[in-house]
Design a protein around this motif. Structure first.
Motif, PDB file in Angstrom:
ATOM      1  N   GLY A 175       9.782 -17.910  -2.331  1.00  0.00           N
ATOM      2  CA  GLY A 175      10.672 -17.864  -1.176  1.00  0.00           C
ATOM      3  C   GLY A 175      10.315 -18.905  -0.142  1.00  0.00           C
ATOM      4  N   ILE A 176      10.749 -18.674   1.081  1.00  0.00           N
ATOM      5  CA  ILE A 176      10.525 -19.641   2.148  1.00  0.00           C
ATOM      6  C   ILE A 176       9.235 -19.359   2.891  1.00  0.00           C
ATOM      7  CG2 ILE A 176      11.471 -20.537   4.317  1.00  0.00           C
ATOM      8  CD1 ILE A 176      14.242 -19.947   3.203  1.00  0.00           C
ATOM      9  N   MET A 177       9.005 -18.094   3.206  1.00  0.00           N
ATOM     10  CA  MET A 177       7.806 -17.758   3.955  1.00  0.00           C
ATOM     11  C   MET A 177       7.469 -16.284   3.758  1.00  0.00           C
ATOM     12  SD  MET A 177       9.234 -17.609   7.883  1.00  0.00           S
ATOM     13  CE  MET A 177       9.767 -19.323   7.777  1.00  0.00           C
ATOM     14  N   GLU A 178       6.251 -15.940   4.124  1.00  0.00           N
ATOM     15  CA  GLU A 178       5.817 -14.541   4.139  1.00  0.00           C
ATOM     16  C   GLU A 178       5.788 -14.086   5.587  1.00  0.00           C
ATOM     17  OE1 GLU A 178       2.057 -11.754   2.662  1.00  0.00           O
ATOM     18  OE2 GLU A 178       2.215 -13.870   2.044  1.00  0.00           O
ATOM     19  N   PHE A 179       6.508 -13.031   5.867  1.00  0.00           N
ATOM     20  CA  PHE A 179       6.703 -12.562   7.234  1.00  0.00           C
ATOM     21  C   PHE A 179       6.266 -11.111   7.331  1.00  0.00           C
ATOM     22  CE2 PHE A 179       9.393 -10.474  10.414  1.00  0.00           C
ATOM     23  CZ  PHE A 179       9.213 -11.302  11.517  1.00  0.00           C
ATOM     24  N   ALA A 180       5.525 -10.790   8.393  1.00  0.00           N
ATOM     25  CA  ALA A 180       4.988  -9.433   8.527  1.00  0.00           C
ATOM     26  C   ALA A 180       5.343  -8.866   9.896  1.00  0.00           C
ATOM     27  CB  ALA A 180       3.474  -9.435   8.351  1.00  0.00           C
ATOM     28  N   GLN A 181       5.742  -7.609   9.895  1.00  0.00           N
ATOM     29  CA  GLN A 181       5.946  -6.889  11.147  1.00  0.00           C
ATOM     30  C   GLN A 181       4.602  -6.296  11.555  1.00  0.00           C
ATOM     31  OE1 GLN A 181       8.931  -3.859  10.951  1.00  0.00           O
ATOM     32  NE2 GLN A 181       8.699  -3.250  13.085  1.00  0.00           N
ATOM     33  N   VAL A 182       4.038  -6.770  12.652  1.00  0.00           N
ATOM     34  CA  VAL A 182       2.673  -6.412  13.042  1.00  0.00           C
ATOM     35  C   VAL A 182       2.623  -5.480  14.246  1.00  0.00           C
ATOM     36  CG1 VAL A 182       1.673  -8.495  12.061  1.00  0.00           C
ATOM     37  CG2 VAL A 182       2.523  -8.529  14.423  1.00  0.00           C
ATOM     38  N   ASP A 183       3.756  -5.047  14.706  1.00  0.00           N
ATOM     39  CA  ASP A 183       3.771  -4.101  15.825  1.00  0.00           C
ATOM     40  C   ASP A 183       4.807  -3.024  15.524  1.00  0.00           C
ATOM     41  OD1 ASP A 183       3.255  -2.866  18.184  1.00  0.00           O
ATOM     42  OD2 ASP A 183       4.507  -4.214  19.399  1.00  0.00           O
ATOM     43  N   PRO A 184       4.415  -1.863  15.047  1.00  0.00           N
ATOM     44  CA  PRO A 184       3.020  -1.421  14.899  1.00  0.00           C
ATOM     45  C   PRO A 184       2.363  -1.968  13.635  1.00  0.00           C
ATOM     46  CG  PRO A 184       4.496   0.299  14.160  1.00  0.00           C
ATOM     47  CD  PRO A 184       5.378  -0.797  14.686  1.00  0.00           C
ATOM     48  N   LEU A 185       1.042  -1.850  13.605  1.00  0.00           N
ATOM     49  CA  LEU A 185       0.263  -2.278  12.457  1.00  0.00           C
ATOM     50  C   LEU A 185      -0.395  -1.048  11.825  1.00  0.00           C
ATOM     51  CD1 LEU A 185      -0.571  -4.905  11.006  1.00  0.00           C
ATOM     52  CD2 LEU A 185      -2.656  -4.886  12.361  1.00  0.00           C
ATOM     53  N   TYR A 186      -0.412  -1.033  10.489  1.00  0.00           N
ATOM     54  CA  TYR A 186      -0.901   0.138   9.762  1.00  0.00           C
ATOM     55  C   TYR A 186      -2.118  -0.216   8.916  1.00  0.00           C
ATOM     56  CZ  TYR A 186       3.380   2.651  10.961  1.00  0.00           C
ATOM     57  OH  TYR A 186       4.393   3.271  11.644  1.00  0.00           O
ATOM     58  N   VAL A 187      -2.933   0.770   8.725  1.00  0.00           N
ATOM     59  CA  VAL A 187      -4.039   0.702   7.768  1.00  0.00           C
ATOM     60  C   VAL A 187      -3.690   1.626   6.611  1.00  0.00           C
ATOM     61  CG1 VAL A 187      -6.444   1.322   7.339  1.00  0.00           C
ATOM     62  CG2 VAL A 187      -5.811   0.095   9.426  1.00  0.00           C
ATOM     63  N   LEU A 188      -3.809   1.110   5.408  1.00  0.00           N
ATOM     64  CA  LEU A 188      -3.564   1.922   4.214  1.00  0.00           C
ATOM     65  C   LEU A 188      -4.920   2.389   3.677  1.00  0.00           C
ATOM     66  CD1 LEU A 188      -1.713   3.075   2.058  1.00  0.00           C
ATOM     67  CD2 LEU A 188      -1.848   0.886   0.854  1.00  0.00           C
ATOM     68  N   ALA A 189      -5.184   3.674   3.839  1.00  0.00           N
ATOM     69  CA  ALA A 189      -6.467   4.239   3.413  1.00  0.00           C
ATOM     70  C   ALA A 189      -6.307   4.935   2.068  1.00  0.00           C
ATOM     71  CB  ALA A 189      -6.975   5.234   4.459  1.00  0.00           C
ATOM     72  N   GLU A 190      -7.315   4.761   1.207  1.00  0.00           N
ATOM     73  CA  GLU A 190      -7.336   5.453  -0.077  1.00  0.00           C
ATOM     74  C   GLU A 190      -8.329   6.617   0.033  1.00  0.00           C
ATOM     75  OE1 GLU A 190      -8.183   2.544  -3.080  1.00  0.00           O
ATOM     76  OE2 GLU A 190      -6.094   1.884  -3.174  1.00  0.00           O
ATOM     77  N   VAL A 191      -7.791   7.812   0.043  1.00  0.00           N
ATOM     78  CA  VAL A 191      -8.603   9.030   0.212  1.00  0.00           C
ATOM     79  C   VAL A 191      -8.826   9.648  -1.166  1.00  0.00           C
ATOM     80  CG1 VAL A 191      -8.738  11.291   1.313  1.00  0.00           C
ATOM     81  CG2 VAL A 191      -7.628   9.368   2.499  1.00  0.00           C
ATOM     82  N   ASP A 192     -10.055   9.956  -1.459  1.00  0.00           N
ATOM     83  CA  ASP A 192     -10.371  10.575  -2.752  1.00  0.00           C
ATOM     84  C   ASP A 192      -9.596  11.883  -2.888  1.00  0.00           C
ATOM     85  OD1 ASP A 192     -12.240  12.430  -4.582  1.00  0.00           O
ATOM     86  OD2 ASP A 192     -12.593  10.316  -5.053  1.00  0.00           O
ATOM     87  N   GLU A 193      -9.157  12.178  -4.082  1.00  0.00           N
ATOM     88  CA  GLU A 193      -8.315  13.357  -4.283  1.00  0.00           C
ATOM     89  C   GLU A 193      -9.044  14.646  -3.907  1.00  0.00           C
ATOM     90  OE1 GLU A 193      -7.234  14.009  -8.344  1.00  0.00           O
ATOM     91  OE2 GLU A 193      -9.162  13.315  -9.126  1.00  0.00           O
ATOM     92  N   SER A 194     -10.339  14.623  -3.955  1.00  0.00           N
ATOM     93  CA  SER A 194     -11.097  15.831  -3.583  1.00  0.00           C
ATOM     94  C   SER A 194     -11.052  16.080  -2.078  1.00  0.00           C
ATOM     95  CB  SER A 194     -12.545  15.712  -4.048  1.00  0.00           C
ATOM     96  OG  SER A 194     -13.180  14.601  -3.418  1.00  0.00           O
ATOM     97  N   ASP A 195     -10.734  15.050  -1.287  1.00  0.00           N
ATOM     98  CA  ASP A 195     -10.648  15.191   0.167  1.00  0.00           C
ATOM     99  C   ASP A 195      -9.211  15.207   0.654  1.00  0.00           C
ATOM    100  OD1 ASP A 195     -13.413  15.178   0.487  1.00  0.00           O
ATOM    101  OD2 ASP A 195     -13.484  12.971   0.488  1.00  0.00           O
ATOM    102  N   ALA A 196      -8.235  15.127  -0.229  1.00  0.00           N
ATOM    103  CA  ALA A 196      -6.841  15.005   0.169  1.00  0.00           C
ATOM    104  C   ALA A 196      -6.371  16.200   0.993  1.00  0.00           C
ATOM    105  CB  ALA A 196      -5.948  14.847  -1.070  1.00  0.00           C
ATOM    106  N   SER A 197      -6.885  17.391   0.690  1.00  0.00           N
ATOM    107  CA  SER A 197      -6.456  18.583   1.411  1.00  0.00           C
ATOM    108  C   SER A 197      -6.950  18.602   2.850  1.00  0.00           C
ATOM    109  CB  SER A 197      -6.929  19.840   0.667  1.00  0.00           C
ATOM    110  OG  SER A 197      -8.347  19.855   0.590  1.00  0.00           O
ATOM    111  N   ARG A 198      -7.882  17.745   3.178  1.00  0.00           N
ATOM    112  CA  ARG A 198      -8.461  17.725   4.528  1.00  0.00           C
ATOM    113  C   ARG A 198      -7.757  16.698   5.425  1.00  0.00           C
ATOM    114  NH1 ARG A 198     -14.668  16.731   3.447  1.00  0.00           N
ATOM    115  NH2 ARG A 198     -14.737  17.082   5.711  1.00  0.00           N
ATOM    116  N   VAL A 199      -6.737  16.016   4.884  1.00  0.00           N
ATOM    117  CA  VAL A 199      -6.006  14.986   5.636  1.00  0.00           C
ATOM    118  C   VAL A 199      -4.674  15.558   6.090  1.00  0.00           C
ATOM    119  CG1 VAL A 199      -4.988  12.682   5.544  1.00  0.00           C
ATOM    120  CG2 VAL A 199      -7.102  13.168   4.282  1.00  0.00           C
ATOM    121  N   HIS A 200      -4.330  15.325   7.341  1.00  0.00           N
ATOM    122  CA  HIS A 200      -3.039  15.821   7.840  1.00  0.00           C
ATOM    123  C   HIS A 200      -2.499  14.839   8.884  1.00  0.00           C
ATOM    124  CE1 HIS A 200      -4.996  17.081  11.598  1.00  0.00           C
ATOM    125  NE2 HIS A 200      -5.991  17.516  10.821  1.00  0.00           N
TER     126      HIS A 200
END
Length: 242
Positions: free
Chosen positions: A145-170
């Motif tokens: 394509g022409i360019m890579e464009f990112a929406q940075v406001d808001p900005l997110y972190v993608l966290a990988e939570v172990d399945e054994s701890d998934a029930s503790r995330v809300h």
């Protein structure tokens, strides 16, 4: 700009035809018709006098014919002036239709040119950050394509939570984010927790850790993106507060 100027000129011509003649031209022609009418009346009076003199034998046939010719000449001149005055006051349907068609054609050409110009611009769908330019002016646009464009406001972190701890995330849970690429740490709030367990995309440098962990992806919205907006896709560590 040229197409828009032509459309503007066509619009002016249409308005001129629709409005009829210039009032000053009409007034001048009216004055000329009035003057011709006076001359015609004088020629008629002179011709009537010539007819009376002819009956009394006091005028030659040549002089009588001359007065008759003068009367006809002034009548033709007056009729011509009246016809011109009518043409100035009237709006011919043919001229009006022609001017309307020319205006519509010029307007369509201007709209088409404007649409073509718009295609030459690249507009971002929202505010954001240009991450990388793949194609510069004059180059062929490839698969990237022409360019890579990112929406940075808001900005997110993608966290990988172990399945054994998934029930503790809300949703709404606070998080602390840190990384080797950043000084200090960031804070954020869990905005969306995953509902599907999959393989991890990030691998630990610890050789004893599993490279095939089962994780749940969790989206954390940063309270303040700060310098993180300039290091997109950086690897970070996330600590979720209980």
């Amino acid at each position: 700009h040229a197409a828009a100027a032509q459309a503007k000129a066509a619009e002016s011509r249409l308005a001129q035809v629709a409005a009829g003649a210039n009032p000053a031209d009409t007034a001048a022609q009216q004055a000329q018709v009035d003057a011709l009418a006076l001359e015609l009346e004088g020629a008629r009076i002179n011709h009537e006098r010539s007819e009376a003199l002819r009956r009394d034998g006091a005028i030659s046939d040549a002089n009588f014919q001359a007065s008759q010719l003068a009367l006809e000449t002034h009548r033709k001149m007056w009729e011509g002036g009246v016809a011109k005055l009518k043409s100035l006051k009237g709006v011919w349907d043919l001229d009006l239709r022609l001017s309307q068609a020319q205006y519509e054609s010029a307007s369509a050409e201007a709209d088409h040119a404007k649409a073509e110009v718009e295609q030459a611009f690249i507009r971002a769908p929202t505010d954001g950050e240009i991450v990388r330019i793949s194609t510069w002016p004059g180059e062929h646009v490839g698969a990237d394509g022409i360019m890579e464009f990112a929406q940075v406001d808001p900005l997110y972190v993608l966290a990988e939570v172990d399945e054994s701890d998934a029930s503790r995330v809300h949703v709404g849970q606070h998080a602390a984010i840190s990384g080797s690429a950043f000084a200090g740490h960031f804070t954020g709030v869990v905005e969306q927790d995953g509902v599907k367990v999959g393989r991890n995309n990030l691998f630990s440098t610890d050789p004893a850790s599993s490279s095939d962990s089962r994780v749940v992806q969790t989206w954390i919205r940063l309270d303040d993106s700060g310098p993180a907006r300039h290091l997109l896709d950086a690897r970070v560590s996330v600590v979720l507060q209980p």
